[in-house]
Design a protein around this motif. Structure first.
Motif, PDB file in Angstrom:
ATOM      1  N   PHE A   1       0.799  -1.222   0.000  1.00  0.00           N
ATOM      2  CA  PHE A   1       0.000   0.000   0.000  1.00  0.00           C
ATOM      3  C   PHE A   1       0.831   1.272   0.000  1.00  0.00           C
ATOM      4  O   PHE A   1       0.284   2.356   0.157  1.00  0.00           O
ATOM      5  N   GLU A   2       2.144   1.175  -0.173  1.00  0.00           N
ATOM      6  CA  GLU A   2       2.977   2.355  -0.003  1.00  0.00           C
ATOM      7  C   GLU A   2       2.763   3.403  -1.092  1.00  0.00           C
ATOM      8  O   GLU A   2       3.096   4.571  -0.909  1.00  0.00           O
ATOM      9  N   LYS A   3       2.155   3.015  -2.245  1.00  0.00           N
ATOM     10  CA  LYS A   3       1.889   3.994  -3.290  1.00  0.00           C
ATOM     11  C   LYS A   3       0.405   4.336  -3.416  1.00  0.00           C
ATOM     12  O   LYS A   3      -0.001   5.007  -4.351  1.00  0.00           O
ATOM     13  N   PHE A   4      -0.415   3.859  -2.490  1.00  0.00           N
ATOM     14  CA  PHE A   4      -1.826   4.201  -2.526  1.00  0.00           C
ATOM     15  C   PHE A   4      -2.016   5.665  -2.166  1.00  0.00           C
ATOM     16  O   PHE A   4      -1.334   6.189  -1.297  1.00  0.00           O
ATOM     17  N   HIS A   5      -2.961   6.322  -2.823  1.00  0.00           N
ATOM     18  CA  HIS A   5      -3.289   7.700  -2.468  1.00  0.00           C
ATOM     19  C   HIS A   5      -3.833   7.725  -1.040  1.00  0.00           C
ATOM     20  O   HIS A   5      -4.603   6.834  -0.644  1.00  0.00           O
ATOM     21  N   PRO A   6      -3.448   8.722  -0.220  1.00  0.00           N
ATOM     22  CA  PRO A   6      -3.896   8.752   1.184  1.00  0.00           C
ATOM     23  C   PRO A   6      -5.418   8.672   1.345  1.00  0.00           C
ATOM     24  O   PRO A   6      -5.912   8.015   2.254  1.00  0.00           O
ATOM     25  N   ASN A   7      -6.170   9.355   0.476  1.00  0.00           N
ATOM     26  CA  ASN A   7      -7.633   9.321   0.593  1.00  0.00           C
ATOM     27  C   ASN A   7      -8.170   7.914   0.354  1.00  0.00           C
ATOM     28  O   ASN A   7      -9.074   7.442   1.055  1.00  0.00           O
ATOM     29  N   LEU A   8      -7.619   7.221  -0.644  1.00  0.00           N
ATOM     30  CA  LEU A   8      -8.036   5.851  -0.929  1.00  0.00           C
ATOM     31  C   LEU A   8      -7.665   4.929   0.224  1.00  0.00           C
ATOM     32  O   LEU A   8      -8.477   4.088   0.651  1.00  0.00           O
ATOM     33  N   LEU A   9      -6.451   5.079   0.748  1.00  0.00           N
ATOM     34  CA  LEU A   9      -6.009   4.235   1.858  1.00  0.00           C
ATOM     35  C   LEU A   9      -6.871   4.469   3.098  1.00  0.00           C
ATOM     36  O   LEU A   9      -7.178   3.530   3.834  1.00  0.00           O
ATOM     37  N   GLN A  10      -7.283   5.719   3.315  1.00  0.00           N
ATOM     38  CA  GLN A  10      -8.153   6.033   4.456  1.00  0.00           C
ATOM     39  C   GLN A  10      -9.487   5.283   4.335  1.00  0.00           C
ATOM     40  O   GLN A  10      -9.993   4.748   5.320  1.00  0.00           O
ATOM     41  N   GLN A  11     -10.042   5.228   3.129  1.00  0.00           N
ATOM     42  CA  GLN A  11     -11.304   4.525   2.928  1.00  0.00           C
ATOM     43  C   GLN A  11     -11.134   3.016   3.113  1.00  0.00           C
ATOM     44  O   GLN A  11     -12.027   2.339   3.625  1.00  0.00           O
ATOM     45  N   ILE A  12      -9.985   2.487   2.676  1.00  0.00           N
ATOM     46  CA  ILE A  12      -9.714   1.064   2.863  1.00  0.00           C
ATOM     47  C   ILE A  12      -9.664   0.726   4.357  1.00  0.00           C
ATOM     48  O   ILE A  12     -10.128  -0.329   4.794  1.00  0.00           O
ATOM     49  N   CYS A  13      -9.108   1.655   5.152  1.00  0.00           N
ATOM     50  CA  CYS A  13      -9.061   1.460   6.606  1.00  0.00           C
ATOM     51  C   CYS A  13     -10.461   1.383   7.202  1.00  0.00           C
ATOM     52  O   CYS A  13     -10.671   0.751   8.237  1.00  0.00           O
ATOM     53  N   LEU A  14     -11.418   2.029   6.566  1.00  0.00           N
ATOM     54  CA  LEU A  14     -12.787   2.059   7.080  1.00  0.00           C
ATOM     55  C   LEU A  14     -13.573   0.796   6.722  1.00  0.00           C
ATOM     56  O   LEU A  14     -14.492   0.414   7.438  1.00  0.00           O
ATOM     57  N   CYS A  15     -13.210   0.151   5.577  1.00  0.00           N
ATOM     58  CA  CYS A  15     -14.047  -0.960   5.113  1.00  0.00           C
ATOM     59  C   CYS A  15     -13.301  -2.288   4.994  1.00  0.00           C
ATOM     60  O   CYS A  15     -13.926  -3.310   4.711  1.00  0.00           O
ATOM     61  N   GLY A  16     -11.976  -2.318   5.156  1.00  0.00           N
ATOM     62  CA  GLY A  16     -11.217  -3.543   4.977  1.00  0.00           C
ATOM     63  C   GLY A  16     -11.316  -4.492   6.166  1.00  0.00           C
ATOM     64  O   GLY A  16     -11.581  -4.072   7.296  1.00  0.00           O
ATOM     65  N   TYR A  17     -11.114  -5.788   5.891  1.00  0.00           N
ATOM     66  CA  TYR A  17     -11.099  -6.822   6.927  1.00  0.00           C
ATOM     67  C   TYR A  17      -9.763  -7.559   6.877  1.00  0.00           C
ATOM     68  O   TYR A  17      -9.132  -7.654   5.818  1.00  0.00           O
ATOM     69  N   TYR A  18      -9.363  -8.116   8.013  1.00  0.00           N
ATOM     70  CA  TYR A  18      -8.119  -8.890   8.113  1.00  0.00           C
ATOM     71  C   TYR A  18      -8.440 -10.373   8.078  1.00  0.00           C
ATOM     72  O   TYR A  18      -9.389 -10.840   8.727  1.00  0.00           O
ATOM     73  N   GLU A  19      -7.664 -11.124   7.294  1.00  0.00           N
ATOM     74  CA  GLU A  19      -7.805 -12.577   7.268  1.00  0.00           C
ATOM     75  C   GLU A  19      -6.428 -13.215   7.323  1.00  0.00           C
ATOM     76  O   GLU A  19      -5.494 -12.726   6.679  1.00  0.00           O
ATOM     77  N   ASN A  20      -6.306 -14.311   8.093  1.00  0.00           N
ATOM     78  CA  ASN A  20      -5.068 -15.083   8.091  1.00  0.00           C
ATOM     79  C   ASN A  20      -5.411 -16.544   7.831  1.00  0.00           C
ATOM     80  O   ASN A  20      -6.340 -17.098   8.403  1.00  0.00           O
ATOM     81  N   LEU A  21      -4.680 -17.130   6.888  1.00  0.00           N
ATOM     82  CA  LEU A  21      -4.979 -18.481   6.434  1.00  0.00           C
ATOM     83  C   LEU A  21      -3.735 -19.360   6.556  1.00  0.00           C
ATOM     84  O   LEU A  21      -2.626 -18.920   6.230  1.00  0.00           O
ATOM     85  N   GLU A  22      -3.926 -20.593   6.989  1.00  0.00           N
ATOM     86  CA  GLU A  22      -2.825 -21.544   7.070  1.00  0.00           C
ATOM     87  C   GLU A  22      -2.498 -22.078   5.670  1.00  0.00           C
ATOM     88  O   GLU A  22      -3.242 -21.868   4.705  1.00  0.00           O
ATOM     89  N   LYS A  23      -1.407 -22.782   5.546  1.00  0.00           N
ATOM     90  CA  LYS A  23      -0.970 -23.356   4.275  1.00  0.00           C
ATOM     91  C   LYS A  23      -1.985 -24.366   3.750  1.00  0.00           C
ATOM     92  O   LYS A  23      -2.555 -25.150   4.509  1.00  0.00           O
ATOM     93  N   GLY A  24      -2.222 -24.313   2.412  1.00  0.00           N
ATOM     94  CA  GLY A  24      -3.084 -25.313   1.774  1.00  0.00           C
ATOM     95  C   GLY A  24      -4.560 -24.980   1.777  1.00  0.00           C
ATOM     96  O   GLY A  24      -5.379 -25.811   1.381  1.00  0.00           O
ATOM     97  N   ILE A  25      -4.942 -23.786   2.205  1.00  0.00           N
ATOM     98  CA  ILE A  25      -6.360 -23.397   2.250  1.00  0.00           C
ATOM     99  C   ILE A  25      -6.766 -22.841   0.882  1.00  0.00           C
ATOM    100  O   ILE A  25      -6.090 -21.993   0.307  1.00  0.00           O
ATOM    101  N   THR A  26      -7.899 -23.331   0.343  1.00  0.00           N
ATOM    102  CA  THR A  26      -8.426 -22.814  -0.932  1.00  0.00           C
ATOM    103  C   THR A  26      -9.282 -21.584  -0.651  1.00  0.00           C
ATOM    104  O   THR A  26     -10.304 -21.684   0.049  1.00  0.00           O
TER     105      THR A  26
END
Length: 919
Positions: free
Chosen positions: A44-69
């Motif tokens: 995300f280092e080249k994302f426009h600040p306004n776009l990145l701010q909106q992503i912070c408002l609507c994004g979710y975090y996911e972590n997946l183990e190896k081999g997950i489809t």
């Protein structure tokens, strides 16, 4: 692997916890935490600040183990993903059986995928985690909303179907060639191998052909050549690629169009090999056929590597209006490999291929007409007085700064080698690129470092020739080295404006704020460095450049001196510079007569700042009591300067005092020295600031102007460090024991508000806007006093405590009620006079709320506040004489000598004695 995962989770726990919350449940602090973390993520280092701010408002975090489809090929997508850590395999199957899927690529950190949700098309592939991976997920409805709002920022970051690196890798562009008269041995051999192979495997392709009753000897057809090449090697993937490979032969004359056109086309057009130009050209022998079969694949590989460049050159030779949609798509794909253009996300169609044989592309001071990108070779960037500041190579660009600023060239471009190749964009087309593409930021580099960053902002509208209102933009400085920022402002300064005319606010901000990042000790030498004559060019060129540059430096110096005024008298470096600069300008007027216009104004300022210190020596100002407000009624209040001396009482542990005489801007170290001289010993002494409530603060040796930072009833103490705990407030610090209600109630509320407003204005008018800068960034960093600002801020607390003091010292309930009413009336009149300082002080006093200073995080944006202060000070305040009555002198003296209790604990105790807490 598990340990590493645990450590990573621990360090990232806070921001992940914020992402785990539902968007509506995230606080502004949560969003700030997510934003700060995502800025550090490569994806995300080249994302426009306004776009990145909106992503912070609507994004979710996911972590997946190896081999997950994550999803399967053919599924209808519901989410878009970006890879934060780990990697995922992209698998594609030609059948409906997922077991047949093969891995075609791997998505790593900094890749995004899933944009098929924009049009609800099925997933193109199956995505499976290759290792433990962390993803940022955005739901379809949110992603569509982001796309609609930020399409211009996102379009360059998304390329279906399998994801694209969010940060494009640097791929150096391959050198270009022009059409040559004599083919190289390598390409000559390649042409012979292809001809012999065709004659061996498909001899019908080379034959005499008739068209419009005319016979063309031993020719091939363009479409047949493309078809044949695609069948010969797996390295040829498309007809476009094959066209580029044949174009290599055409450029070098190994293959020729029968009408000598220079563009190979995939059409029914006739082409002839060089060997077939001669009549009775020999057929290949069996031995030659065998050699050609052995070398064919190496030849195809060679042509596939250099074919894209030849195809690119072919398209660039076409006039822009003749380029097809396929041409533009090819240009776009190739230009993304050029470092200077890696940020563009819109197809560009206006590049021209240029070859330079002369030693210079353009000279410093010339009008800017084009933007250049280096395809082959290298150039030196040369600046008058500095020499070579950097070298640019393939993929670098130059020339855009003059176009952006509509200013002369800031440097000369000199070739380092012969036969350099450039892409050149004319000024009109360059402006269109800036308008149509997300080129909101322009960067200038020297020695591989950013030295100037400009950002595009709206600049209002202008009316076109057709009468339509068109939005305008301008570029402002966002960051850079101090010297380059100064150089930029000099280059873009409007010489036609008068000194008193409204000028660029950004330039004024630079002059006002330069002390933060470029003190006078650095600014003055930099200004002198910009002033001398250039050493390169013809005599006329040097004279023209010198005139314009010197006039700009003089203009900047005049604006700088006008802002700082007599504050320059306290700066030896500034005074020495002004005198040296004046002598230089005076000398130059003998050679450049046009400089004489600015000389009188400069002479006036130099005399003013150099003569006032002498006048002050005759009339030396000593502040007998720093906060004494009963000054001469006939004299206008004068600002306190750092060089003014103060007679001040410093108390000892036995509550005796010694009086010292030192400059207002003295440091604590200098105060200790003055006290030690009076006491006869100063070993181990410290200076302590004591409030009436007993709060003690040990002042640091580098703290300056400490006299003005005391609270309303605060005092300075000097004592050995081991006696610090024994210090106690003086009895006089407790404040008055009786109120002034007897005198106060006889005064008119309107008179009181009027005199308070006059006095507040006198205090405020003495505050120079630079004091706000010193106060915000720490006066010890500048070794400057903020005495006038301190007095003005202290006045607010004084009025607040005055209200509470008078009410708490009034024992009669009926009189307290009258006091409350009177203070409310005074506050109303202060508001009527637009004196919000006293108005809010009274309101806070009536509410009896402890005032706490808020700690603000200030950036260069403090210039907005400074401009507001400057504007307010520029307005005149004319007291209405009709408002004064026969008692106005008593009222005037009263409001300027308020006796207060500033100990909140004492005031609370007095309040409870007056009206005990109800059961």
């Amino acid at each position: 692997m598990v340990a590493a995962h645990a450590s990573h989770s621990s360090s990232s726990g806070e921001w992940i916890a914020c992402l785990d919350k539902r968007p509506l449940e995230r606080s502004s602090e949560d969003v700030d935490i997510i934003f700060t973390r995502l800025k550090e993520v490569k994806a995300f280092e080249k994302f426009h600040p306004n776009l990145l701010q909106q992503i912070c408002l609507c994004g979710y975090y996911e972590n997946l183990e190896k081999g997950i489809t994550l999803f399967r090929q053919g599924d209808i997508g519901t989410n878009w993903y970006a890879v934060l850590t780990g990697s995922l395999d992209v698998k594609v199957s030609d059948t409906s059986n997922h077991q047949d899927a093969v891995t075609i690529c791997t998505l790593g950190i900094g890749t995004a995928f899933g944009e098929s949700i924009l049009d609800n098309t099925p997933r193109h592939a199956t995505i499976v985690t290759r290792e433990y991976s962390e993803l940022l997920r955005i739901e379809q409805k949110d992603f569509k909303a982001l796309w609609e709002k930020y399409r211009q920022y996102m379009s360059g970051l998304l390329t279906p179907p399998y994801g694209t690196p969010l940060i494009e890798p640097h791929i150096p562009h391959r050198p270009t060639k022009t059409i040559t008269q004599v083919p190289s041995e390598k390409i000559l051999r390649a042409g012979k191998i292809l001809r012999n192979t065709i004659l061996s495997r498909a001899p019908h392709m080379i034959r005499d052909r008739k068209y419009h009753l005319k016979t063309y000897r031993q020719c091939c057809v363009g479409t047949e050549l493309v078809d044949w090449m695609m069948q010969q090697s797996p390295c040829v993937h498309s007809r476009t690629q094959a066209v580029g490979m044949w174009q290599v032969l055409l450029e070098e004359g190994v293959l020729n169009h029968v009408d000598q056109e220079h563009h190979f086309q995939d059409k029914y057009l006739f082409y002839r090999f060089l060997d077939d130009e001669c009549e009775d050209a020999p057929l290949p022998t069996e031995e030659e056929k065998k050699e050609c079969d052995e070398e064919l694949q190496d030849t195809m590989l060679l042509l596939s590597q250099i074919g894209p460049d030849a195809h690119m050159r072919m398209i660039l030779r076409k006039p822009p209006g003749q380029r097809t949609v396929d041409d533009l798509e090819f240009i776009y794909e190739e230009l993304l490999h050029i470092k200077a253009l890696s940020h563009l996300s819109t197809t560009v169609s206006i590049f021209k291929n240029t070859t330079h044989h002369q030693k210079g592309v353009f000279n410093q001071g010339e009008e800017g007409t084009s933007w250049y990108i280096i395809l082959k070779g290298s150039v030196n960037v040369v600046i008058y007085g500095k020499g070579v500041v950097c070298t640019l190579h393939e993929g670098d660009d130059f020339g855009k700064l003059a176009l952006v600023n509509d200013a002369p060239r800031a440097a000369s471009i000199v070739l380092r080698e012969d036969n350099c190749h450039f892409l050149r964009v004319d000024k009109e087309d360059f402006n269109r690129i800036l308008r149509d593409v997300e080129a909101n930021t322009v960067r200038l580099k020297e020695h591989d470092q950013d030295v100037l960053v400009l950002e595009k902002i709206p600049a209002g509208n202008r009316v076109s020739n057709q009468g339509n209102s068109q939005p305008q933009h301008k570029y402002i400085v966002m960051s850079g080295t101090p010297e380059k920022i100064l150089e930029h402002f000099l280059e873009t300064m409007r010489l036609e404006a008068t000194l008193n005319e409204a000028t660029d606010s950004v330039l004024n901000d630079f002059i006002m704020m330069h002390c933060v990042f470029m003190p006078n000790s650095q600014l003055c030498p930099a200004l002198m460095a910009q002033y001398p004559f250039p050493s390169q060019g013809t005599e006329q060129e040097k004279m023209d450049y010198a005139l314009n540059n010197k006039r700009r430096v003089i203009r900047l110096v005049l604006q700088w001196a006008a802002l700082y005024g007599d504050l320059l008298q306290e700066d030896e470096a500034a005074m020495a510079f002004l005198e040296e600069f004046y002598v230089s300008v005076s000398d130059d007027t003998r050679m450049i007569a046009a400089l004489k216009e600015q000389l009188p104004e400069l002479e006036k300022i130099v005399k003013q700042v150099s003569e006032e210190p002498k006048a002050q020596q005759k009339k030396h100002k000593v502040l007998l009591q720093l906060f004494n407000t009963s000054d001469d009624r006939t004299q206008k209040r004068q600002p306190i300067r750092g060089s003014d001396e103060v007679l001040f009482k410093v108390y000892c542990i036995d509550q005796t005092y010694t009086t010292i005489r030192v400059p207002v801007s003295s440091s604590v170290k200098e105060v200790i020295s003055a006290v030690a001289d009076k006491l006869g010993s100063g070993e181990g002494l410290i200076i302590v600031k004591m409030s009436s409530g007993g709060e003690k603060v040990v002042l640091k040796p580098h703290d300056v102007s400490v006299f003005t930072t005391l609270s309303v009833n605060g005092r300075l103490f000097a004592c050995p460090r081991d006696q610090f705990d024994s210090l106690a407030p003086l009895p006089e610090q407790e404040g008055p024991s009786t109120g002034t209600v007897g005198t106060f109630e006889l005064m008119s509320s309107k008179d009181l508000a009027h005199q308070m407003t006059i006095y507040d204005w006198e205090l405020f008018n003495c505050v120079h806007e630079l004091e706000l800068i010193y106060h915000t960034f720490g006066r010890h960093n500048f070794k400057k006093t903020t005495a006038n600002l301190d007095l003005f801020l202290r006045r607010f607390n004084e009025i607040q405590f005055w209200v509470v003091t008078e009410i708490c010292l009034c024992s009669q309930l009926s009189k307290r009620v009258q006091l409350l009413k009177k203070y409310i009336k005074i506050a109303a009149h202060c508001k009527e006079y637009k004196n919000l300082n006293s108005f809010f002080a009274i309101i806070m006093g009536l509410s009896n709320v402890a005032v706490s200073r808020l700690s603000l995080t200030w950036e260069r944006m403090i210039a907005n506040t400074v401009r507001t202060v400057k504007f307010c000070r520029s307005q005149s305040f004319n007291p209405d004489a009709a408002l004064t009555n026969k008692n106005h002198q008593d009222v005037r003296s009263y409001v300027r000598q308020l006796n207060v209790i500033d100990n909140q604990r004492t005031l609370s105790q007095m309040s409870h004695r007056l009206e005990p807490r109800r059961a």
